[in-house]
Motif scaffolding. Structure first.
Motif, mmCIF file in Angstrom:
data_model
loop_
_atom_site.group_PDB
_atom_site.id
_atom_site.type_symbol
_atom_site.label_atom_id
_atom_site.label_comp_id
_atom_site.label_asym_id
_atom_site.label_seq_id
_atom_site.Cartn_x
_atom_site.Cartn_y
_atom_site.Cartn_z
ATOM 1 N N ARG A 25 0.740 -1.164 -0.037
ATOM 2 C CA ARG A 25 -0.085 -0.047 0.057
ATOM 3 C C ARG A 25 0.893 1.312 0.178
ATOM 4 N NH1 ARG A 25 -1.831 -3.761 3.454
ATOM 5 N NH2 ARG A 25 -1.244 -2.468 5.267
ATOM 6 N N LYS A 26 2.103 1.241 -0.232
ATOM 7 C CA LYS A 26 2.978 2.377 -0.538
ATOM 8 C C LYS A 26 3.299 2.621 -2.062
ATOM 9 C CE LYS A 26 7.085 4.439 1.259
ATOM 10 N NZ LYS A 26 8.397 4.382 2.282
ATOM 11 N N VAL A 27 3.398 4.040 -1.988
ATOM 12 C CA VAL A 27 3.584 4.554 -3.565
ATOM 13 C C VAL A 27 5.277 4.362 -3.727
ATOM 14 C CG1 VAL A 27 3.577 6.351 -5.251
ATOM 15 C CG2 VAL A 27 1.793 5.784 -3.680
ATOM 16 N N TYR A 28 5.710 3.773 -4.736
ATOM 17 C CA TYR A 28 7.069 3.902 -5.291
ATOM 18 C C TYR A 28 7.377 4.611 -6.490
ATOM 19 C CZ TYR A 28 7.809 0.586 -1.282
ATOM 20 O OH TYR A 28 8.020 0.272 -0.152
ATOM 21 N N LEU A 29 8.537 5.128 -6.898
ATOM 22 C CA LEU A 29 8.975 5.510 -8.113
ATOM 23 C C LEU A 29 9.338 4.377 -9.084
ATOM 24 C CD1 LEU A 29 9.189 8.266 -8.749
ATOM 25 C CD2 LEU A 29 11.430 8.488 -8.077
ATOM 26 N N ARG A 30 9.012 4.310 -10.132
ATOM 27 C CA ARG A 30 9.276 3.284 -10.917
ATOM 28 C C ARG A 30 10.186 3.983 -12.190
ATOM 29 N NH1 ARG A 30 6.479 -0.101 -15.698
ATOM 30 N NH2 ARG A 30 8.088 -0.875 -16.555
ATOM 31 N N LEU A 31 11.429 3.430 -12.364
ATOM 32 C CA LEU A 31 12.185 3.951 -13.379
ATOM 33 C C LEU A 31 12.044 3.344 -14.902
ATOM 34 C CD1 LEU A 31 15.505 3.830 -11.452
ATOM 35 C CD2 LEU A 31 13.949 5.853 -11.423
ATOM 36 N N ALA A 32 12.415 4.244 -15.895
ATOM 37 C CA ALA A 32 12.000 3.781 -17.177
ATOM 38 C C ALA A 32 12.495 2.322 -17.650
ATOM 39 C CB ALA A 32 12.511 4.820 -17.801
ATOM 40 N N GLY A 33 11.955 1.931 -18.633
ATOM 41 C CA GLY A 33 12.496 0.504 -19.067
ATOM 42 C C GLY A 33 11.266 -0.395 -19.266
ATOM 43 N N GLU A 34 11.497 -1.314 -20.209
ATOM 44 C CA GLU A 34 10.592 -2.383 -20.410
ATOM 45 C C GLU A 34 10.900 -3.464 -19.326
ATOM 46 O OE1 GLU A 34 8.218 -2.525 -22.694
ATOM 47 O OE2 GLU A 34 8.498 -0.499 -23.194
ATOM 48 N N PRO A 35 9.681 -4.222 -18.962
ATOM 49 C CA PRO A 35 9.965 -5.221 -17.985
ATOM 50 C C PRO A 35 10.832 -6.349 -18.626
ATOM 51 C CG PRO A 35 7.617 -4.728 -18.168
ATOM 52 C CD PRO A 35 8.260 -3.957 -19.244
ATOM 53 N N ILE A 36 11.473 -6.992 -17.791
ATOM 54 C CA ILE A 36 12.742 -7.841 -18.021
ATOM 55 C C ILE A 36 12.336 -9.172 -17.756
ATOM 56 C CG2 ILE A 36 15.152 -8.380 -17.759
ATOM 57 C CD1 ILE A 36 15.411 -5.597 -17.006
ATOM 58 N N GLY A 37 12.541 -10.220 -18.620
ATOM 59 C CA GLY A 37 12.497 -11.575 -18.323
ATOM 60 C C GLY A 37 11.094 -12.119 -18.003
ATOM 61 N N GLU A 38 11.112 -13.334 -17.499
ATOM 62 C CA GLU A 38 9.927 -14.207 -17.544
ATOM 63 C C GLU A 38 9.055 -13.530 -16.281
ATOM 64 O OE1 GLU A 38 8.958 -18.604 -15.690
ATOM 65 O OE2 GLU A 38 10.176 -18.437 -17.672
ATOM 66 N N ASP A 39 9.685 -13.122 -15.364
ATOM 67 C CA ASP A 39 8.935 -12.486 -14.351
ATOM 68 C C ASP A 39 8.560 -10.942 -14.462
ATOM 69 O OD1 ASP A 39 8.861 -14.715 -12.518
ATOM 70 O OD2 ASP A 39 10.788 -14.249 -11.553
ATOM 71 N N ARG A 40 8.876 -10.590 -15.690
ATOM 72 C CA ARG A 40 8.653 -9.117 -16.054
ATOM 73 C C ARG A 40 9.172 -8.135 -14.850
ATOM 74 N NH1 ARG A 40 6.642 -8.016 -20.279
ATOM 75 N NH2 ARG A 40 5.305 -6.514 -19.944
ATOM 76 N N LEU A 41 10.235 -8.189 -14.520
ATOM 77 C CA LEU A 41 10.870 -7.230 -13.409
ATOM 78 C C LEU A 41 10.934 -5.944 -13.936
ATOM 79 C CD1 LEU A 41 13.801 -9.763 -12.738
ATOM 80 C CD2 LEU A 41 11.831 -9.455 -11.468
ATOM 81 N N ILE A 42 10.489 -5.146 -13.126
ATOM 82 C CA ILE A 42 10.653 -3.613 -13.275
ATOM 83 C C ILE A 42 11.488 -3.070 -12.202
ATOM 84 C CG2 ILE A 42 8.388 -3.586 -14.200
ATOM 85 C CD1 ILE A 42 7.272 -2.574 -11.585
#
Length: 77
Positions: A25-42
């Motif tokens: 329930r906390k807001v985080y900053l996501r950096l640019a880039g396409e999700p990576i790998g099978e787990d779609r890591l961001i």
């Protein structure tokens, strides 16, 4: 950190295995880039202030009002 068009915000909805690094329930900053790998890591800035890869399924994208975005920018300056 300067907030720009390559940065977005996500809400944490799961943290299993990453309880120290992420709070539900906390807001985080996501950096640019396409999700990576099978787990779609961001790449997200976690509680330590560092940017790390986490499964995208742990988050939902959100849009913040300009005042909230400015508060993030001030806090990370």
């Amino acid at each position: 950190m300067m907030i720009d068009q390559d940065t977005s915000f996500v809400l944490c909805v799961e943290n299993e295995g990453f309880e120290v690094a992420l709070e539900k329930r906390k807001v985080y900053l996501r950096l640019a880039g396409e999700p990576i790998g099978e787990d779609r890591l961001i790449r997200v800035i976690d509680e330590s202030g560092g940017d790390y890869l986490f499964p995208s399924s742990f988050f939902v994208p959100i849009i913040l009002p300009k005042a909230a975005t400015a508060a993030f920018e001030e806090a990370s300056a």
